[in-house]
Design an enzyme around this catalytic site. Structure first.
Site, short mmCIF file in Angstrom:
data_model
loop_
_atom_site.label_atom_id
_atom_site.label_comp_id
_atom_site.label_asym_id
_atom_site.label_seq_id
_atom_site.Cartn_x
_atom_site.Cartn_y
_atom_site.Cartn_z
N LYS A 129 0.84 -1.20 0.00
CA LYS A 129 0.00 0.00 0.00
C LYS A 129 0.88 1.26 0.00
CE LYS A 129 -3.92 -2.29 2.16
NZ LYS A 129 -4.81 -2.39 3.33
N THR A 130 1.56 1.47 -1.10
CA THR A 130 2.45 2.60 -1.26
C THR A 130 2.79 2.77 -2.73
OG1 THR A 130 4.66 3.47 -0.79
CG2 THR A 130 4.43 1.09 -0.82
#
Length: 279
Positions: A129-130
């Site tokens: 999640k980046t």
């Protein structure tokens, strides 16, 4: 360290046609000294990346600490000497990198300490999640955590949207047949599916959005079936700094948190010009 070509993209984005302010007001040949200072306590990271950017621009760099060190507020972490325009050109990009990476490393170290206090065998991991994976994943490692998958190419993680299309056992069978070398992980949300995944040969089972009490039930069932030692157990979803110890005390292997990278609280650092070189 992250490659210089990757880092230069951030510098080019910040100054696509140069730093017009510095070019307008700073004499071209003016040399300066500067320092980068920590403005809070924490774990420092991103220094090697900042050093690479400054040195690429011809600025001399002296690191006073190293990535992974714990620093205190007002500590000088970097000393710089070189062309004043170049120092100011790189300033914000370097501080952004140090601030983000140190924020991640500090949070990971804090969580690792909380987890280690109740169960030293449990690891803390980030997620995908980046959008700044090279920097964020390295920051997690500097903080003492696990990267988890770097990309979709690294390992097989069968999630709910895969299982909406292919039954769990078939998905695992197909994944195991696909590659001998890829770890096969399955995300499940129930005791029944956890048992199915373990019996089907999953290497890692991710228990997603379960309470500690529900996870304990799953662990007990896996032990009764003689399956616990055959799989690694990851827990994820709804885990915070406040409740992480209630998960860590269980017989699990890793806790993963997307918040490590999607909700970063930047570490505060600043660059200060201390004078003209030789003055």
């Amino acid at each position: 360290m992250v490659s210089i070509n990757y880092l230069l993209r951030f510098l080019e984005e910040d100054a696509p046609f140069g730093d017009v302010t510095s070019e307008a007001v700073i004499p071209e040949d003016l040399e300066a000294d500067a320092v980068i200072i920590a403005k809070q306590d924490g774990v420092i990271a991103g220094l090697e990346e900042a050093k690479a950017l400054f040195e690429h621009s011809g600025v001399e760099v002296e690191l006073k600490v190293k990535d992974g060190d714990e620093v205190k507020r007002d500590d000088v972490i970097v000393k710089l000497r070189g062309n004043a325009r170049k120092i100011l050109l790189v300033e914000r990009t370097a501080l952004n990198i140090i601030g983000r990476m140190s924020g991640i490393a500090t949070q990971v170290r804090r969580l690792m300490e909380k987890v280690g206090a109740v169960n030293p065998n449990v690891r803390v991991a980030g997620t995908r999640k980046t959008l700044l994976k090279p920097l964020d994943k390295r920051a997690i490692l500097i903080g003492g955590g696990e990267m988890h998958r770097f990309s979709l190419s690294d390992a097989i993680l069968i999630k709910d949207n895969h299982l909406a299309l292919v039954p769990l056992e078939e998905a695992i069978r197909r994944a195991k047949a696909f590659s001998l070398y890829k770890v096969v992980e399955v995300e499940v949300g129930s005791l029944e599916d956890a048992l199915k995944a373990a019996k089907a040969g999953a290497d890692v089972i991710m228990l997603d959005n379960m309470t500690p009490e529900r996870i304990e039930e799953v662990l007990e069932a896996l032990k009764r079936e003689g399956l616990r030692e055959k799989v690694k157990i990851e827990v994820s979803g709804g885990i915070t700094e406040e409740n992480i110890q209630s998960y860590a005390k269980l017989d699990i292997d890793v806790i993963s948190l997307g918040a490590l990278t999607h909700s970063v609280k930047n570490f505060d650092v600043s660059l200060e010009i201390t004078g003209k070189s030789g003055a």
